[in-house]
Design a protein around this motif. Structure first.
Motif, PDB file in Angstrom:
ATOM      1  N   CYS A  30       0.837  -1.209   0.000  1.00 36.97           N
ATOM      2  CA  CYS A  30       0.000   0.000   0.000  1.00 36.97           C
ATOM      3  C   CYS A  30       0.868   1.253   0.000  1.00 36.97           C
ATOM      4  O   CYS A  30       0.617   2.192  -0.758  1.00 36.97           O
ATOM      5  CB  CYS A  30      -0.924   0.019   1.217  1.00 36.97           C
ATOM      6  SG  CYS A  30      -2.290  -1.139   1.143  1.00 36.97           S
ATOM      7  N   MET A  57      -8.657   0.498  -1.168  1.00 34.72           N
ATOM      8  CA  MET A  57      -9.743   1.044  -0.337  1.00 34.72           C
ATOM      9  C   MET A  57     -10.355  -0.024   0.569  1.00 34.72           C
ATOM     10  O   MET A  57     -10.779   0.285   1.684  1.00 34.72           O
ATOM     11  CB  MET A  57     -10.826   1.676  -1.209  1.00 34.72           C
ATOM     12  CG  MET A  57     -10.437   3.060  -1.699  1.00 34.72           C
ATOM     13  SD  MET A  57     -11.760   3.883  -2.570  1.00 34.72           S
ATOM     14  CE  MET A  57     -12.770   4.396  -1.211  1.00 34.72           C
ATOM     15  N   ILE A  60      -8.834  -0.270   4.075  1.00 39.05           N
ATOM     16  CA  ILE A  60      -9.011   0.801   5.056  1.00 39.05           C
ATOM     17  C   ILE A  60      -9.731   0.266   6.296  1.00 39.05           C
ATOM     18  O   ILE A  60      -9.532   0.753   7.401  1.00 39.05           O
ATOM     19  CB  ILE A  60      -9.755   2.001   4.428  1.00 39.05           C
ATOM     20  CG1 ILE A  60      -8.844   2.667   3.390  1.00 39.05           C
ATOM     21  CG2 ILE A  60     -10.194   3.001   5.486  1.00 39.05           C
ATOM     22  CD1 ILE A  60      -9.495   3.770   2.602  1.00 39.05           C
ATOM     23  N   GLU A  61     -10.521  -0.781   6.125  1.00 37.84           N
ATOM     24  CA  GLU A  61     -11.247  -1.376   7.246  1.00 37.84           C
ATOM     25  C   GLU A  61     -10.592  -2.673   7.731  1.00 37.84           C
ATOM     26  O   GLU A  61     -11.224  -3.464   8.438  1.00 37.84           O
ATOM     27  CB  GLU A  61     -12.690  -1.645   6.828  1.00 37.84           C
ATOM     28  CG  GLU A  61     -13.440  -0.369   6.499  1.00 37.84           C
ATOM     29  CD  GLU A  61     -14.865  -0.622   6.069  1.00 37.84           C
ATOM     30  OE1 GLU A  61     -15.299  -1.790   6.046  1.00 37.84           O
ATOM     31  OE2 GLU A  61     -15.551   0.356   5.759  1.00 37.84           O
ATOM     32  N   GLN A  68      -4.351  -0.564   7.859  1.00 37.29           N
ATOM     33  CA  GLN A  68      -5.339   0.506   7.712  1.00 37.29           C
ATOM     34  C   GLN A  68      -4.671   1.842   7.411  1.00 37.29           C
ATOM     35  O   GLN A  68      -5.086   2.569   6.509  1.00 37.29           O
ATOM     36  CB  GLN A  68      -6.143   0.679   9.002  1.00 37.29           C
ATOM     37  CG  GLN A  68      -7.159  -0.363   9.283  1.00 37.29           C
ATOM     38  CD  GLN A  68      -7.874  -0.089  10.608  1.00 37.29           C
ATOM     39  OE1 GLN A  68      -7.578   0.881  11.320  1.00 37.29           O
ATOM     40  NE2 GLN A  68      -8.807  -0.964  10.948  1.00 37.29           N
ATOM     41  N   ARG A  69      -3.647   2.159   8.185  1.00 37.28           N
ATOM     42  CA  ARG A  69      -2.966   3.448   8.049  1.00 37.28           C
ATOM     43  C   ARG A  69      -2.336   3.594   6.669  1.00 37.28           C
ATOM     44  O   ARG A  69      -2.512   4.621   5.990  1.00 37.28           O
ATOM     45  CB  ARG A  69      -1.898   3.602   9.136  1.00 37.28           C
ATOM     46  CG  ARG A  69      -1.170   4.939   9.088  1.00 37.28           C
ATOM     47  CD  ARG A  69      -0.271   5.118  10.302  1.00 37.28           C
ATOM     48  NE  ARG A  69       0.835   4.190  10.354  1.00 37.28           N
ATOM     49  CZ  ARG A  69       2.003   4.387   9.739  1.00 37.28           C
ATOM     50  NH1 ARG A  69       2.198   5.475   9.022  1.00 37.28           N
ATOM     51  NH2 ARG A  69       2.962   3.506   9.847  1.00 37.28           N
ATOM     52  N   ALA A  71      -3.068   1.925   3.947  1.00 41.65           N
ATOM     53  CA  ALA A  71      -4.118   1.928   2.922  1.00 41.65           C
ATOM     54  C   ALA A  71      -4.754   3.315   2.819  1.00 41.65           C
ATOM     55  O   ALA A  71      -4.954   3.835   1.712  1.00 41.65           O
ATOM     56  CB  ALA A  71      -5.169   0.876   3.241  1.00 41.65           C
ATOM     57  N   LEU A  72      -5.050   3.924   3.956  1.00 39.78           N
ATOM     58  CA  LEU A  72      -5.662   5.249   3.962  1.00 39.78           C
ATOM     59  C   LEU A  72      -4.723   6.285   3.350  1.00 39.78           C
ATOM     60  O   LEU A  72      -5.142   7.125   2.547  1.00 39.78           O
ATOM     61  CB  LEU A  72      -6.045   5.646   5.383  1.00 39.78           C
ATOM     62  CG  LEU A  72      -6.752   6.981   5.540  1.00 39.78           C
ATOM     63  CD1 LEU A  72      -8.032   7.015   4.732  1.00 39.78           C
ATOM     64  CD2 LEU A  72      -7.036   7.247   7.006  1.00 39.78           C
TER      65      LEU A  72
END
Length: 84
Positions: A30, A57, A60-61, A68-69, A71-72
């Motif tokens: 990512c 995306m 993100i979850e 998550q971090r 990916a965001l």
């Protein structure tokens, strides 16, 4: 990142690695996709065309906060219009 035949093989490999069961590998993939988008000319449109945005995306979850971090941050880089 662009190979001799213009197929972006390494970017495709990173996109595939995003789905890895190894959370560290997914997080790094990512991050690297985000850096490709930020530094490569037309990187944002190339990554979107290859489906990177939709795949990243979904992470993100993810249950792992590090995944998550990254990916965001990667998706954020895909959405930013100007880095100046």
């Amino acid at each position: 990142m662009e190979g001799p035949d213009g197929d972006f093989f390494l970017l495709k490999m990173l996109i595939a690695l995003v789905g890895s069961d190894d959370e560290e590998v997914a997080a790094i993939a990512c991050f690297d996709i985000g850096e490709f988008v930020r530094h490569y000319p037309n990187g944002r449109s190339i990554a979107k065309r290859l489906g990177a945005k939709d795949i990243v995306m979904k992470l993100i979850e993810h249950e792992n906060e590090e995944v998550q971090r990254h990916a965001l941050q990667s998706v954020s880089k895909m959405m930013v219009q100007n880095w100046a």
